[in-house]
Design an enzyme around this catalytic site. Sequence first.
Site, PDB file in Angstrom:
ATOM      1  N   ASP A 113       0.829  -1.222   0.000  1.00 35.90           N
ATOM      2  CA  ASP A 113       0.000   0.000   0.000  1.00 35.90           C
ATOM      3  C   ASP A 113       0.855   1.260   0.000  1.00 35.90           C
ATOM      4  OD1 ASP A 113      -2.154  -1.677   0.173  1.00 35.90           O
ATOM      5  OD2 ASP A 113      -2.486  -1.371   2.307  1.00 35.90           O
ATOM      6  N   CYS A 170     -23.806 -17.079  -4.905  1.00 40.83           N
ATOM      7  CA  CYS A 170     -23.825 -16.529  -3.542  1.00 40.83           C
ATOM      8  C   CYS A 170     -23.911 -15.009  -3.564  1.00 40.83           C
ATOM      9  CB  CYS A 170     -22.572 -16.982  -2.798  1.00 40.83           C
ATOM     10  SG  CYS A 170     -22.483 -16.361  -1.101  1.00 40.83           S
ATOM     11  N   CYS A 177     -24.401  -5.925   3.544  1.00 38.10           N
ATOM     12  CA  CYS A 177     -23.843  -4.565   3.638  1.00 38.10           C
ATOM     13  C   CYS A 177     -24.875  -3.592   4.207  1.00 38.10           C
ATOM     14  CB  CYS A 177     -23.382  -4.087   2.262  1.00 38.10           C
ATOM     15  SG  CYS A 177     -22.682  -2.418   2.298  1.00 38.10           S
ATOM     16  N   CYS A 193     -19.424   3.041   1.544  1.00 39.62           N
ATOM     17  CA  CYS A 193     -18.757   1.969   2.284  1.00 39.62           C
ATOM     18  C   CYS A 193     -18.336   2.466   3.669  1.00 39.62           C
ATOM     19  CB  CYS A 193     -17.545   1.480   1.500  1.00 39.62           C
ATOM     20  SG  CYS A 193     -16.551   0.257   2.368  1.00 39.62           S
ATOM     21  N   CYS A 220     -15.017  -1.873   8.553  1.00 39.71           N
ATOM     22  CA  CYS A 220     -16.199  -2.725   8.607  1.00 39.71           C
ATOM     23  C   CYS A 220     -15.811  -4.088   8.050  1.00 39.71           C
ATOM     24  CB  CYS A 220     -17.330  -2.112   7.782  1.00 39.71           C
ATOM     25  SG  CYS A 220     -18.840  -3.116   7.724  1.00 39.71           S
ATOM     26  N   CYS A 227     -18.616 -14.389   4.378  1.00 37.21           N
ATOM     27  CA  CYS A 227     -18.264 -15.191   3.199  1.00 37.21           C
ATOM     28  C   CYS A 227     -18.139 -16.679   3.551  1.00 37.21           C
ATOM     29  CB  CYS A 227     -16.960 -14.697   2.595  1.00 37.21           C
ATOM     30  SG  CYS A 227     -16.441 -15.658   1.144  1.00 37.21           S
TER      31      CYS A 227
END
Length: 324
Positions: A113, A170, A177, A193, A220, A227
């Site tokens: 990053d 799925c 969310c 988001c 979050c 998942c």
Amino acid sequence: MGVTRPDAVPELAGRLADFLAAGRHGQMGWMAERTHWRGDPAALWPEARSVVMLAEAYTPDHDPLAVLSRPDLAAVSVYAQGKDYHDIVKKRLKRLGRWLIDQHGGQIKVFVDTAPVMEKPLAQAAGLGWQGKHTNLLSRELGSWFFLGAIFTTLDLPPDAAEPEHCGSCRACLDICPTRAFPAPFQLDARRCISYLTIEHKGPVDEELRELMGNRIYGCDDCLAVCPWNKFAQEAHEMRYRGVIDAPPLAELAMLDDAGFRERFSGSPIKRIGRDRFVRNVLYAIGNSGLAALRGVAQGLAGDADPAVADAARWAAMRLEARL
């Protein structure tokens, strides 16, 4: 780990251009800068012939969604509950890079990053996983919980096969969310988001959205935690990714001044957003708590020097007034 070519994802530039044109990056102006590098990893360092992508698990040892039912506590994204992964991963990448040079020569550059590198598409091209419907990287071996690092090298290494998508029908990540941040599968509008709102967004958050943030004060994990591929997640072996902050009381965090904030989160990725944005987030959580006992905490910050903090404090106090 996996290996790919810097030019393995030629569609990157177009996908990035569409994302930016739609304004879905919000206030993240840095995403619109140096797009010639971000959209074409081969342009970042033209001498590079291979990209070694690496993943390291930070799998939680608890249910990260459990804290959402405790309105008096702060929900912090799992990745930020320990020491800053940038420092840990980068040191490991450099160590591995030095070994690579000692054994085979060549030159390297390492990234965590720290440059306009599109790690997730490169990781998919290197076979580490695939970008799911929530746009995060998933793996059949690691689940959702892992960091990515990249070693660009002038060595010509044999590339691995790209990983195809395995999401099927799925929709778990899309449906959970809270703010409906996914306009469609495999698309994210960062402006909705919670990770973006709590970490990147400066100033007040729209009231419609702050009401949906619950007690999430930094990041979050909902779309990751739900998942089904997490049943294959590997245990995290690096203990420094845990334990700096778990789920502290909101009332305690709201009282932090700048010095206290810096001391509390020294060595944590949370430190980078600063005290004001952090306390703003805490006050949104207090306003969403429904706990009348926290109204006095909010009222005490209504005159804060930071306008966004003061606005959040007044909003929280007003929301809790009906609870008295």
